[in-house]
Scaffold this motif. Structure first.
Motif, PDB file in Angstrom:
ATOM      1  N   LYS A  40       0.863  -1.177   0.000  1.00 28.04           N
ATOM      2  CA  LYS A  40       0.000   0.000   0.000  1.00 28.04           C
ATOM      3  C   LYS A  40       0.896   1.222   0.000  1.00 28.04           C
ATOM      4  CE  LYS A  40      -3.619   2.179   2.730  1.00 28.04           C
ATOM      5  NZ  LYS A  40      -4.399   2.086   3.969  1.00 28.04           N
ATOM      6  N   GLY A  41       0.657   2.124  -0.970  1.00 27.20           N
ATOM      7  CA  GLY A  41       1.422   3.354  -1.035  1.00 27.20           C
ATOM      8  C   GLY A  41       1.011   4.323   0.054  1.00 27.20           C
ATOM      9  N   SER A  42       1.874   5.268   0.353  1.00 28.35           N
ATOM     10  CA  SER A  42       1.601   6.228   1.422  1.00 28.35           C
ATOM     11  C   SER A  42       0.404   7.122   1.116  1.00 28.35           C
ATOM     12  CB  SER A  42       2.842   7.080   1.696  1.00 28.35           C
ATOM     13  OG  SER A  42       3.237   7.766   0.525  1.00 28.35           O
ATOM     14  N   ARG A  43      -0.031   7.159  -0.156  1.00 31.39           N
ATOM     15  CA  ARG A  43      -1.221   7.946  -0.526  1.00 31.39           C
ATOM     16  C   ARG A  43      -2.427   7.045  -0.830  1.00 31.39           C
ATOM     17  NH1 ARG A  43       1.394  11.875  -4.832  1.00 31.39           N
ATOM     18  NH2 ARG A  43       3.349  10.834  -4.435  1.00 31.39           N
ATOM     19  N   GLY A  44      -2.341   5.753  -0.455  1.00 30.47           N
ATOM     20  CA  GLY A  44      -3.478   4.859  -0.574  1.00 30.47           C
ATOM     21  C   GLY A  44      -3.493   3.923  -1.772  1.00 30.47           C
ATOM     22  N   SER A  45      -2.525   4.028  -2.680  1.00 26.71           N
ATOM     23  CA  SER A  45      -2.472   3.124  -3.829  1.00 26.71           C
ATOM     24  C   SER A  45      -2.224   1.694  -3.350  1.00 26.71           C
ATOM     25  CB  SER A  45      -1.334   3.509  -4.779  1.00 26.71           C
ATOM     26  OG  SER A  45      -1.500   4.820  -5.238  1.00 26.71           O
ATOM     27  N   LEU A  46      -2.861   0.728  -4.010  1.00 27.88           N
ATOM     28  CA  LEU A  46      -2.676  -0.672  -3.674  1.00 27.88           C
ATOM     29  C   LEU A  46      -1.865  -1.359  -4.761  1.00 27.88           C
ATOM     30  CD1 LEU A  46      -6.298  -1.482  -2.481  1.00 27.88           C
ATOM     31  CD2 LEU A  46      -4.316  -0.878  -1.084  1.00 27.88           C
ATOM     32  N   PHE A  47      -0.965  -2.264  -4.362  1.00 26.38           N
ATOM     33  CA  PHE A  47      -0.097  -2.963  -5.293  1.00 26.38           C
ATOM     34  C   PHE A  47      -0.146  -4.456  -5.016  1.00 26.38           C
ATOM     35  CE2 PHE A  47       1.660   1.234  -4.576  1.00 26.38           C
ATOM     36  CZ  PHE A  47       1.887   1.686  -5.867  1.00 26.38           C
ATOM     37  N   VAL A  48      -0.197  -5.252  -6.086  1.00 23.05           N
ATOM     38  CA  VAL A  48      -0.096  -6.705  -5.991  1.00 23.05           C
ATOM     39  C   VAL A  48       1.040  -7.128  -6.915  1.00 23.05           C
ATOM     40  CG1 VAL A  48      -1.242  -8.915  -6.372  1.00 23.05           C
ATOM     41  CG2 VAL A  48      -2.573  -6.946  -5.551  1.00 23.05           C
ATOM     42  N   PHE A  49       2.049  -7.744  -6.353  1.00 22.81           N
ATOM     43  CA  PHE A  49       3.186  -8.222  -7.129  1.00 22.81           C
ATOM     44  C   PHE A  49       3.262  -9.736  -6.993  1.00 22.81           C
ATOM     45  CE2 PHE A  49       4.312  -3.906  -5.941  1.00 22.81           C
ATOM     46  CZ  PHE A  49       4.832  -3.390  -7.114  1.00 22.81           C
ATOM     47  N   ARG A  50       3.520 -10.428  -8.109  1.00 24.52           N
ATOM     48  CA  ARG A  50       3.758 -11.864  -8.030  1.00 24.52           C
ATOM     49  C   ARG A  50       5.152 -12.141  -8.568  1.00 24.52           C
ATOM     50  NH1 ARG A  50       3.242 -14.369 -12.989  1.00 24.52           N
ATOM     51  NH2 ARG A  50       2.085 -13.139 -14.485  1.00 24.52           N
ATOM     52  N   ARG A  51       5.802 -13.110  -7.953  1.00 25.56           N
ATOM     53  CA  ARG A  51       7.173 -13.436  -8.323  1.00 25.56           C
ATOM     54  C   ARG A  51       7.187 -14.175  -9.651  1.00 25.56           C
ATOM     55  NH1 ARG A  51      11.764 -13.333  -5.446  1.00 25.56           N
ATOM     56  NH2 ARG A  51      10.598 -13.060  -3.536  1.00 25.56           N
ATOM     57  N   ARG A  52       8.135 -13.792 -10.503  1.00 30.41           N
ATOM     58  CA  ARG A  52       8.383 -14.490 -11.767  1.00 30.41           C
ATOM     59  C   ARG A  52       9.734 -15.155 -11.683  1.00 30.41           C
ATOM     60  NH1 ARG A  52       7.236 -10.723 -16.837  1.00 30.41           N
ATOM     61  NH2 ARG A  52       9.471 -10.962 -16.843  1.00 30.41           N
ATOM     62  N   HIS A  53      10.073 -15.940 -12.660  1.00 32.84           N
ATOM     63  CA  HIS A  53      11.390 -16.574 -12.719  1.00 32.84           C
ATOM     64  C   HIS A  53      12.466 -15.515 -12.682  1.00 32.84           C
ATOM     65  CE1 HIS A  53       9.538 -20.374 -13.567  1.00 32.84           C
ATOM     66  NE2 HIS A  53       8.835 -19.804 -14.511  1.00 32.84           N
ATOM     67  N   GLY A  54      13.547 -15.784 -12.000  1.00 29.72           N
ATOM     68  CA  GLY A  54      14.664 -14.844 -11.930  1.00 29.72           C
ATOM     69  C   GLY A  54      14.497 -13.798 -10.852  1.00 29.72           C
ATOM     70  N   GLY A  55      13.442 -13.857 -10.047  1.00 36.67           N
ATOM     71  CA  GLY A  55      13.270 -12.952  -8.935  1.00 36.67           C
ATOM     72  C   GLY A  55      12.541 -11.666  -9.234  1.00 36.67           C
ATOM     73  N   SER A  56      12.212 -11.400 -10.502  1.00 38.16           N
ATOM     74  CA  SER A  56      11.459 -10.199 -10.826  1.00 38.16           C
ATOM     75  C   SER A  56      10.011 -10.362 -10.384  1.00 38.16           C
ATOM     76  CB  SER A  56      11.474  -9.937 -12.331  1.00 38.16           C
ATOM     77  OG  SER A  56      12.777  -9.711 -12.763  1.00 38.16           O
ATOM     78  N   THR A  57       9.358  -9.259 -10.152  1.00 40.60           N
ATOM     79  CA  THR A  57       7.946  -9.295  -9.811  1.00 40.60           C
ATOM     80  C   THR A  57       7.181  -8.436 -10.773  1.00 40.60           C
ATOM     81  OG1 THR A  57       8.196  -7.466  -8.258  1.00 40.60           O
ATOM     82  CG2 THR A  57       8.367  -9.694  -7.347  1.00 40.60           C
ATOM     83  N   ASN A  58       5.914  -8.690 -10.907  1.00 39.37           N
ATOM     84  CA  ASN A  58       5.121  -7.824 -11.784  1.00 39.37           C
ATOM     85  C   ASN A  58       3.768  -7.561 -11.179  1.00 39.37           C
ATOM     86  OD1 ASN A  58       3.730 -10.201 -12.258  1.00 39.37           O
ATOM     87  ND2 ASN A  58       3.972 -10.141 -14.463  1.00 39.37           N
ATOM     88  N   VAL A  59       3.142  -6.503 -11.668  1.00 36.18           N
ATOM     89  CA  VAL A  59       1.834  -6.091 -11.192  1.00 36.18           C
ATOM     90  C   VAL A  59       0.787  -6.739 -12.043  1.00 36.18           C
ATOM     91  CG1 VAL A  59       0.335  -4.123 -10.854  1.00 36.18           C
ATOM     92  CG2 VAL A  59       2.754  -3.900 -10.444  1.00 36.18           C
TER      93      VAL A  59
END
Length: 95
Positions: free
Chosen positions: A76-95
């Protein structure tokens, strides 16, 4: 959007479509406490067709990590934005 977090403190966000990458932001990550992180991003690099240029200045974001495991990170961002990240191969994440 893909976000790559590289130890110990580097982060890169890339926004793209299936055919091209059009925004790239690199930043430094700082742990504030057991839930909050701060990222200071360099000016974004934009790609429009064959042209590359920087837009704007540095930016800063504070994120609260509300849940994390081996597969997912919720934030959750400091201004209320919500984020969902899932792990991909190699350690990167995406929304």
């Amino acid at each position: 959007m893909v976000q790559a977090v590289e130890a110990p403190d580097s982060i890169v966000d890339v926004i793209s479509t299936d055919t091209c990458s059009f925004m790239h932001c690199a930043g430094k990550l700082k742990v504030l406490d057991h839930q909050w992180i701060q990222v200071i991003f360099q000016p974004p690099e934009l790609t429009v067709g064959a042209m590359d240029f920087q837009y704007g200045g540095e930016s800063e974001v504070k994120l609260q990590i509300t849940y994390i495991d081996e597969k997912i990170r919720l934030g959750k961002g400091s201004r209320g934005s919500l984020f969902v990240f899932r792990r991909r191969h190699g350690g990167s994440t995406n929304v």
